[in-house]
Design a protein around this motif. Structure first.
Motif, PDB file in Angstrom:
ATOM      1  N   ILE A   1      50.422 104.321  32.331  1.00  0.00           N
ATOM      2  CA  ILE A   1      51.170 105.414  31.683  1.00  0.00           C
ATOM      3  C   ILE A   1      51.072 106.663  32.540  1.00  0.00           C
ATOM      4  N   GLY A   2      52.228 107.144  33.037  1.00  0.00           N
ATOM      5  CA  GLY A   2      52.247 108.337  33.894  1.00  0.00           C
ATOM      6  C   GLY A   2      52.600 107.939  35.311  1.00  0.00           C
TER       7      GLY A   2
ATOM      8  N   GLY B   1      50.008 108.231  39.830  1.00  0.00           N
ATOM      9  CA  GLY B   1      50.391 107.038  39.061  1.00  0.00           C
ATOM     10  C   GLY B   1      51.077 106.019  39.966  1.00  0.00           C
TER      11      GLY B   1
ATOM     12  N   ALA C   1      56.859 109.717  30.254  1.00  0.00           N
ATOM     13  CA  ALA C   1      57.687 110.594  29.438  1.00  0.00           C
ATOM     14  C   ALA C   1      59.015 110.858  30.156  1.00  0.00           C
ATOM     15  N   LYS C   2      58.979 110.888  31.479  1.00  0.00           N
ATOM     16  CA  LYS C   2      60.207 111.074  32.261  1.00  0.00           C
ATOM     17  C   LYS C   2      60.686 109.684  32.697  1.00  0.00           C
TER      18      LYS C   2
ATOM     19  N   HIS D   1      46.097 113.255  28.117  1.00  0.00           N
ATOM     20  CA  HIS D   1      45.010 112.265  28.219  1.00  0.00           C
ATOM     21  C   HIS D   1      44.372 111.952  26.868  1.00  0.00           C
TER      22      HIS D   1
ATOM     23  N   LEU E   1      46.351 109.699  24.424  1.00  0.00           N
ATOM     24  CA  LEU E   1      46.549 108.350  24.984  1.00  0.00           C
ATOM     25  C   LEU E   1      45.242 107.555  24.947  1.00  0.00           C
TER      26      LEU E   1
ATOM     27  N   GLY F   1      38.280 108.605  35.901  1.00  0.00           N
ATOM     28  CA  GLY F   1      38.590 108.421  37.324  1.00  0.00           C
ATOM     29  C   GLY F   1      37.897 109.380  38.275  1.00  0.00           C
TER      30      GLY F   1
ATOM     31  N   MET G   1      36.449 109.116  41.380  1.00  0.00           N
ATOM     32  CA  MET G   1      36.359 108.051  42.398  1.00  0.00           C
ATOM     33  C   MET G   1      35.257 108.266  43.420  1.00  0.00           C
TER      34      MET G   1
HETATM   35  P1  NAP Z   1      52.248 114.339  38.171  1.00  0.00           P
HETATM   36  O1  NAP Z   1      52.783 114.021  39.522  1.00  0.00           O
HETATM   37  O2  NAP Z   1      52.708 115.571  37.462  1.00  0.00           O
HETATM   38  O3  NAP Z   1      52.559 113.069  37.234  1.00  0.00           O
HETATM   39  C1  NAP Z   1      52.274 113.019  35.884  1.00  0.00           C
HETATM   40  C2  NAP Z   1      53.348 112.144  35.241  1.00  0.00           C
HETATM   41  O4  NAP Z   1      52.989 111.901  33.873  1.00  0.00           O
HETATM   42  C3  NAP Z   1      54.721 112.803  35.233  1.00  0.00           C
HETATM   43  O5  NAP Z   1      55.708 111.848  35.532  1.00  0.00           O
HETATM   44  C4  NAP Z   1      54.836 113.309  33.796  1.00  0.00           C
HETATM   45  O6  NAP Z   1      56.171 113.483  33.363  1.00  0.00           O
HETATM   46  C5  NAP Z   1      54.146 112.176  33.048  1.00  0.00           C
HETATM   47  N1  NAP Z   1      53.716 112.499  31.702  1.00  0.00           N
HETATM   48  C6  NAP Z   1      53.341 113.691  31.185  1.00  0.00           C
HETATM   49  N2  NAP Z   1      53.010 113.550  29.897  1.00  0.00           N
HETATM   50  C7  NAP Z   1      53.159 112.251  29.571  1.00  0.00           C
HETATM   51  C8  NAP Z   1      52.977 111.475  28.382  1.00  0.00           C
HETATM   52  N3  NAP Z   1      52.566 112.052  27.247  1.00  0.00           N
HETATM   53  N4  NAP Z   1      53.237 110.163  28.433  1.00  0.00           N
HETATM   54  C9  NAP Z   1      53.645 109.583  29.562  1.00  0.00           C
HETATM   55  N5  NAP Z   1      53.854 110.254  30.724  1.00  0.00           N
HETATM   56  C10 NAP Z   1      53.605 111.585  30.729  1.00  0.00           C
HETATM   57  O7  NAP Z   1      50.649 114.405  38.187  1.00  0.00           O
HETATM   58  P2  NAP Z   1      49.637 113.659  39.179  1.00  0.00           P
HETATM   59  O8  NAP Z   1      49.323 114.541  40.321  1.00  0.00           O
HETATM   60  O9  NAP Z   1      50.088 112.276  39.435  1.00  0.00           O
HETATM   61  O10 NAP Z   1      48.308 113.654  38.267  1.00  0.00           O
HETATM   62  C11 NAP Z   1      48.223 112.788  37.150  1.00  0.00           C
HETATM   63  C12 NAP Z   1      46.780 112.803  36.659  1.00  0.00           C
HETATM   64  O11 NAP Z   1      45.908 112.318  37.687  1.00  0.00           O
HETATM   65  C13 NAP Z   1      46.267 114.198  36.302  1.00  0.00           C
HETATM   66  O12 NAP Z   1      45.451 114.109  35.174  1.00  0.00           O
HETATM   67  C14 NAP Z   1      45.437 114.608  37.511  1.00  0.00           C
HETATM   68  O13 NAP Z   1      44.400 115.511  37.197  1.00  0.00           O
HETATM   69  C15 NAP Z   1      44.885 113.266  37.972  1.00  0.00           C
HETATM   70  N6  NAP Z   1      44.602 113.216  39.421  1.00  0.00           N
HETATM   71  C16 NAP Z   1      43.383 112.772  39.817  1.00  0.00           C
HETATM   72  C17 NAP Z   1      43.078 112.749  41.161  1.00  0.00           C
HETATM   73  C18 NAP Z   1      41.712 112.283  41.635  1.00  0.00           C
HETATM   74  O14 NAP Z   1      41.317 112.645  42.726  1.00  0.00           O
HETATM   75  N7  NAP Z   1      41.011 111.461  40.889  1.00  0.00           N
HETATM   76  C19 NAP Z   1      44.017 113.148  42.119  1.00  0.00           C
HETATM   77  C20 NAP Z   1      45.274 113.560  41.660  1.00  0.00           C
HETATM   78  C21 NAP Z   1      45.559 113.588  40.307  1.00  0.00           C
HETATM   79  P3  NAP Z   1      56.826 114.973  33.474  1.00  0.00           P
HETATM   80  O15 NAP Z   1      57.031 115.205  34.923  1.00  0.00           O
HETATM   81  O16 NAP Z   1      58.063 114.898  32.667  1.00  0.00           O
HETATM   82  O17 NAP Z   1      55.806 115.920  32.870  1.00  0.00           O
END
Ligand code: NAP
Length: 335
Positions: A9-10, A15, A37-38, A78, A81, A123, A125
């Motif tokens: 999801i996401g 993702g 969601a998108k 988060h 979900l 996560g 890592m």
């Molecule tokens: P992102 O590019 O903004 O992607 C998030 C996606 O989730 C977007 O497509 C968004 O749609 C969608 N979304 C939002 N709310 C939702 C819901 N309720 N149900 C389903 N989909 C939904 O963000 P990202 O950079 O991939 O980051 C995602 C997560 O990973 C964040 O929590 C971030 O903190 C984490 N992360 C962790 C690391 C790490 O090092 N471990 C690195 C990067 C990111 P919209 O665009 O329409 O909002």
């Protein structure tokens, strides 16, 4: 062995990376469906991974054809979900942070405790990075004696416009917050956030750099330099000084170049490249433990402690005071 059927999801930046990792790099699992969601994001990842889209995240979590869930939606989604996954008794890997507030993390802990079994991996890592694992092993073998001080740096070349002071802690420092207590086997007692002279490359509303000071219950002093406009690379440093020696995180393996009277080594420029191996190992460990009916890595309690510590650091920046870390008793569900 039966393949683990994963729903993701996401379908944003990380993702998509995790989806491709599941399809192309991991063993004993496959991506059974994605949701976002998108819808255009879901359709793009579904197409590159050759997997179906399930329109709603609730339907994906409830599906009898999905064994376990990966949550890579944006931070505010988060909590709900993960709670939904627990309500369905399904294992869930949730990207950090577990939730955006400490009280939301508590709700997840309460739900997991009521369920009576740990289902959540957060996560973080770096616990699966080879260099950090070598550091932990050395500490546990007593190579440097008792750890006394930890010096860390978390630097990236530049940051997206609008990045806030609070994000500096909840998105960046959160990795060191989770990692260091695991590394040194101690819990946090108090924090202090210091703001040095500011870089001309930072937006006016952002304090960059910042230095997080954390003291553990046994008195280990930790400092973490956070610098998100350093310009020169994605540079992660960690040195642990003990009673009998000091150990330092190895640099990623790169060639050394000698040229024009200069000897040097390239630096990574982004987190994906720096921790690519750690993400693979982390997710394979999640798949393996889920198939074995157990959990590994950071759990919900760790996610909660990280959120409490992050809140305290942000409060310290606002008040310019040292802030105590006061935690309730840890439920016996968490080791
Ligand atoms: P992102 O590019 O903004 O992607 C998030 C996606 O989730 C977007 O497509 C968004 O749609 C969608 N979304 C939002 N709310 C939702 C819901 N309720 N149900 C389903 N989909 C939904 O963000 P990202 O950079 O991939 O980051 C995602 C997560 O990973 C964040 O929590 C971030 O903190 C984490 N992360 C962790 C690391 C790490 O090092 N471990 C690195 C990067 C990111 P919209 O665009 O329409 O909002």
């Amino acid at each position: 062995m039966k393949d683990l059927r994963i729903g993701l999801i996401g379908c944003g930046a990380i993702g998509e990376k995790h989806a491709l990792r599941i399809q192309n790099n991991l063993q004993n699992c496959h991506l059974a469906a994605v949701s976002d969601a998108k819808q255009e994001n879901a359709a793009r990842v579904a197409s590159v991974c050759n997997t179906p889209v399930i329109e709603s995240s609730a339907a994906l979590i409830a599906s009898p054809d999905i064994d376990a869930i990966v949550v890579t939606a944006w931070d505010p989604a988060h909590k709900d979900l993960v709670l939904d996954c627990i309500a369905h008794g399904k294992y869930v890997f949730c990207e950090k942070p577990l939730a955006t507030t400490a009280s939301a993390c508590r709700e997840i802990i309460n739900a997991e405790v009521s369920h009576g079994k740990r289902l959540v991996q957060v996560g973080f890592m770096r616990r699966f990075d080879r260099g950090y694992r070598l550091l932990k092993q050395s500490i546990e073998q007593g190579v440097i004696g008792n750890p006394l001080m930890v010096h860390c740096a978390h630097r990236s070349p530049s940051i997206a416009p609008g990045f806030s002071d609070d994000y500096m802690i909840s998105q960046v420092c959160i990795h060191e917050i989770d990692l260091i207590q695991w590394l040194v086997g101690d819990t946090y007692e108090s924090v202090y956030l210091e703001v040095p002279r500011q870089s001309c490359h930072a937006e006016p509303a952002l304090h960059d750099p910042q230095i997080a000071h954390i003291r553990t219950k046994t008195g280990i002093c930790i400092d973490v330099e956070l610098f998100v406009n350093c310009r020169f690379g994605y540079d992660i440093q960690c040195q642990i000084v003990g009673e009998n020696g000091a150990i330092r995180l190895p640099d990623p393996t790169y060639y050394t170049i000698r040229q024009n009277g200069f000897r040097g080594m390239p630096l990574c420029t982004n987190w994906e490249e720096r921790f690519a191996d750690a993400y693979h190992v982390e997710m394979q460990a999640w798949v393996d433990s889920t198939l074995a009916g157990t959990t590994t890595g950071s759990n919900s309690w760790d996610g909660y402690v990280a959120a409490v510590t992050a809140d305290a650091l942000n409060e310290s920046r606002r008040t310019e005071h040292r802030i105590s870390i006061d935690l309730p008793p840890k439920p016996s569900l968490y080791p």
